[in-house]
Scaffold this motif. Sequence first.
Motif, PDB file in Angstrom:
ATOM      1  N   HIS A 112      44.855  39.060  37.858  1.00 24.74           N
ATOM      2  CA  HIS A 112      44.662  39.942  39.015  1.00 24.74           C
ATOM      3  C   HIS A 112      43.263  39.680  39.541  1.00 24.74           C
ATOM      4  CE1 HIS A 112      42.927  42.279  35.749  1.00 24.74           C
ATOM      5  NE2 HIS A 112      42.512  43.244  36.553  1.00 24.74           N
ATOM      6  N   HIS A 114      40.544  41.884  40.226  1.00 21.02           N
ATOM      7  CA  HIS A 114      39.399  42.786  40.034  1.00 21.02           C
ATOM      8  C   HIS A 114      38.137  41.963  39.784  1.00 21.02           C
ATOM      9  CE1 HIS A 114      41.893  46.613  38.930  1.00 21.02           C
ATOM     10  NE2 HIS A 114      41.621  46.549  40.217  1.00 21.02           N
ATOM     11  N   HIS A 194      48.545  48.264  36.260  1.00 21.22           N
ATOM     12  CA  HIS A 194      47.088  48.282  36.463  1.00 21.22           C
ATOM     13  C   HIS A 194      46.783  47.852  37.900  1.00 21.22           C
ATOM     14  CE1 HIS A 194      42.854  47.874  35.436  1.00 21.22           C
ATOM     15  NE2 HIS A 194      42.874  46.643  35.890  1.00 21.22           N
ATOM     16  N   ASP A 215      44.517  43.060  32.320  1.00 18.56           N
ATOM     17  CA  ASP A 215      44.143  44.434  31.961  1.00 18.56           C
ATOM     18  C   ASP A 215      45.396  45.309  31.828  1.00 18.56           C
ATOM     19  OD1 ASP A 215      41.496  43.737  32.116  1.00 18.56           O
ATOM     20  OD2 ASP A 215      41.105  44.731  34.031  1.00 18.56           O
TER      21      ASP A 215
HETATM   22 ZN    ZN Z   1      41.339  45.086  36.142  1.00 19.40          ZN
END
Ligand code: ZN
Length: 302
Positions: A112, A114, A194, A215
């Motif tokens: 992802h 982030h 998440h 995560d």
């Molecule tokens: Zn994350």
Amino acid sequence: MKIHAIQTGTVAVTAAWREGVGHGKRRLFNTITDRHWTQPLPIYAYAMEHPEGVIVVDTGEAARASKRSYFARWHPGLRAFREWVEPEQEIGPQLRRLGITPGDVRWVVMTHLHTDHAGGLHHFTDNEILVTRTELEFASGLRGRARGYVANKHWPEWFSPRTVELEPDPLGPFPRSLRLTSAGDVTLVPLPGHTPGQIGVLVDEGDQAVLMAGDSSYTQELMLRGKADGVGADEEAERLTHERIRAFAAATPTVYLVAHDPETGTRLAERQPVPATQPSRASSAAAGTAPSRSSSQVPSAS
Ligand SMILES: [Zn+2]
């Protein structure tokens, strides 16, 4: 398969970030206002020495993220995390120390986007970077920033990843999958919750599997207990993802690697599988049939 866990610094979050407290809007509020903090936790990325080329999974954080001014300062989430990264802890220098050059890297798979997973993107100027379309859309622009991608303005200017869509080819309890390698031993599986477009990288090592799971939880123990974090986009989806991971691990010994679990490095080095749990009625239903190899493959880049 040689898999390196690469720790690109540390992050501390509030206790209610790591393990969510309450539900809905209340859950986010609790995360931001919690005064209890975790100890500094690792920020892991991975590099796998595959015969088809090195597969990097996530890129860790950038040293610049140690300064608060790096982030969108208006974001309330900033009150609930801190990061410490030295320049030599960034993934680029660490790969060089392992003897891996950018030219050796075949794919960079983003679980992802982030900040603590995308902070090292600038080390992969000429590499093929894969991310799901759902994730890229959710993470981009001002709306992405508001959704928690608090450093997306630092994505490299050239950042134009190859978006992938997982195919409706079930892999055990995972309803979709996408084969990454021609050998068929590395597969992308969906781990929404998440973030909506989060994926995991599942490596078939013969008698066991290794799942690099972004995560999907902050620790293995939280996944086993089915506890959603305090910031995830969809807590129900997080719990369903945990259930699928448990069901997969019940059928195939699976080493579970998440980015901020202090035990991740040891579990990888010792190939410690997820311990057996009493399957709930729901997870035995989620298990379905035994895992089968998926047939779709990531098409070659033109
Ligand atoms: Zn994350």
